[in-house]
Design an enzyme around this catalytic site. Structure first.
Site, short mmCIF file in Angstrom:
data_model
loop_
_atom_site.label_atom_id
_atom_site.label_comp_id
_atom_site.label_asym_id
_atom_site.label_seq_id
_atom_site.Cartn_x
_atom_site.Cartn_y
_atom_site.Cartn_z
N CYS A 1 0.84 -1.20 0.00
CA CYS A 1 0.00 0.00 0.00
C CYS A 1 0.88 1.25 0.00
CB CYS A 1 -0.91 -0.01 1.23
SG CYS A 1 -1.82 1.51 1.45
N CYS B 1 0.25 3.19 3.51
CA CYS B 1 0.75 2.75 4.84
C CYS B 1 1.78 1.64 4.77
CB CYS B 1 -0.43 2.30 5.71
SG CYS B 1 -1.07 0.66 5.27
N CYS C 1 -6.31 -1.91 0.55
CA CYS C 1 -5.35 -2.23 1.62
C CYS C 1 -6.15 -2.75 2.81
CB CYS C 1 -4.56 -0.98 2.00
SG CYS C 1 -3.50 -1.26 3.45
N CYS D 1 -5.15 -0.13 6.12
CA CYS D 1 -5.55 1.27 6.34
C CYS D 1 -6.82 1.66 5.60
CB CYS D 1 -4.41 2.22 5.94
SG CYS D 1 -4.21 2.41 4.15
N ASP E 1 21.22 0.41 -15.90
CA ASP E 1 21.02 -0.81 -15.11
C ASP E 1 20.08 -1.74 -15.89
OD1 ASP E 1 20.10 -2.73 -13.30
OD2 ASP E 1 20.06 -1.34 -11.62
#
EC number: 6.3.5.13
Length: 412
Positions: free
Chosen positions: A201, A204, A217, A220, A338
């Protein structure tokens, strides 16, 4: 609106003239379009030039990891139904390139601007947009923007309290988190194939639950908002529940999603969905993407895929096996240096396709394909790869600078 008194000061006019001169010199020297260097010079002479150029325009900003160049084109086509449009159609999407594009649009009413994700908040400050389209956020150029949640946070802070209407993808939790600080959001159910950057999430850090197409989520309560626009198969559903057919020359589900978001943006400016979607049919290719070109007596379809989410979408639209596939990967600064993201791409989806591998980082890609148990040949050049491919059309998939290299080689 356009047609108001001239907003440009003498200094701004000088900056525009100098920028155009430098851009023309760059083009004459064969160094590309010159838009970036021209914009840099112009902004050096007048740091407020972007804001000045934007102040008489109704601006739309488009930002995302994937699909922003195409969506910018689709929105620009739709808005031409309502007036002249200026746009950075070639994808120079940082402040210098944007400034250069706007300097060339003296009679425009609308500006449709593609914006690099990292620059969105600053460009929004300068251009005071009427609408901002947020499509998706996923990992890309890992050395430059390693953390997608930080980008979402940057958007969230930069757009807090913005007067713009934000058209945002309800299916991407990172985009929803970013857009939720804005007072005026139109949610679009545009879908999300790639989910690996949104398992936790953004609010949170809790674990996301993903039943079906929904998400929330469990800790939360942060959850998918109710969309007012939606992609449904080959149709766009508008807020009144009417279904409008999508007719595109561009392939794949991702482009239908781009069209759904574009129709929602067009409606902000009073262009009805039917008109907007009909105009989008005009777009055949975007900066070479999806073009079918003749090369060495073969038909090559050029496809751009810059990151894991883009490769996943691209695999879903290539012709079925045994269509040959050429893959090309570079890792220059514009790509991100990368290449570890190659390990996030599910190359088993290419099983049954004869594969040739080219590009600066062909050996990195070869190792990845070996582990994915794919049959492939490493080639020194596009020419060699085409000669080794069995008959029929060839799908060519490349990341950013590799794609530009290929376009130069095939004369596209």
């Amino acid at each position: 609106m356009a047609g108001n008194s001239d907003p440009l000061t003498p200094r701004a006019k000088l900056a525009v003239t100098a920028g155009k001169a430098v851009a023309a010199a760059s083009r004459a020297a064969g160094r590309g379009s010159g838009s970036v260097i021209g914009g840099r010079v112009a902004l050096k002479l007048d740091p407020d030039l972007l804001a000045r150029l934007a102040q008489n325009l109704d601006c739309v900003l488009v930002s995302a990891t994937n699909g922003k160049t195409t969506t910018t084109r689709l929105i620009a086509e739709a808005l031409r139904a309502a007036g002249p449009v200026v746009s950075n159609a070639l994808g120079a999407n940082m402040p210098a390139g944007i400034t250069s594009a706007l300097a060339g649009g003296s009679d425009a009413k609308f500006a449709v601007i593609e914006v690099d994700e990292k620059y969105l908040a600053g460009v929004a400050r300068d251009t005071d947009p009427k609408c901002i389209a947020l499509l998706n956020l996923s990992r890309d150029q890992l050395d430059r923007a390693a953390e997608t949640r930080m980008l979402a946070e940057n958007w969230r802070e930069g757009l807090a309290g913005s007067k713009a209407v934000v058209v945002a993808n309800a299916d991407d939790p990172l985009v929803v988190w970013a857009a939720s600080s804005s007072p005026n959001v139109i949610w679009v159910a545009a879908g999300q194939m790639w989910k690996d950057d949104a398992w936790s999430c953004p609010s949170c850090g809790g674990v996301m639950q993903r039943p079906g197409d929904d998400w929330f989520c469990g800790e939360c309560g942060f959850r998918r908002p109710t969309p007012s626009w939606a992609l449904s198969g080959d149709h766009v559903l508008d807020p009144h529940g009417s279904a409008w057919p999508i007719h595109l020359q561009l392939p794949g589900r991702a482009n239908k999603a781009n069209a759904a978001s574009s129709a929602a943006v067009a409606a902000v400016f009073g262009v009805p969905p039917q008109v907007a979607l009909e105009r989008m049919y005009q777009v055949q290719a975007v900066a070479g993407r999806y073009d079918v070109v003749q090369f060495q007596g073969r038909d090559l379809r050029l496809l751009l895929a810059k990151n894991p989410a883009g490769w996943l979408e691209t695999f879903s639209l290539i012709d079925p096996p045994p269509t040959p596939v050429i893959l090309s990967v570079n890792a220059r600064s514009a790509d991100g240096t990368d290449t570890s993201w190659l390990w996030d791409v599910d190359y088993t989806r290419l099983t049954g396709h004869p594969i040739c591998v080219v590009g600066d980082r062909k050996l990195d890609l070869a190792v990845r394909l070996e582990v994915a148990d794919q049959q492939f040949q490493v080639c020194e050049s596009l020419d060699q790869a085409v000669q080794l491919c069995p008959p029929g059309r060839i799908e060519v998939i490349a990341n950013y600078t590799a794609f530009q290299d290929l376009r130069r080689r095939v004369g596209n």
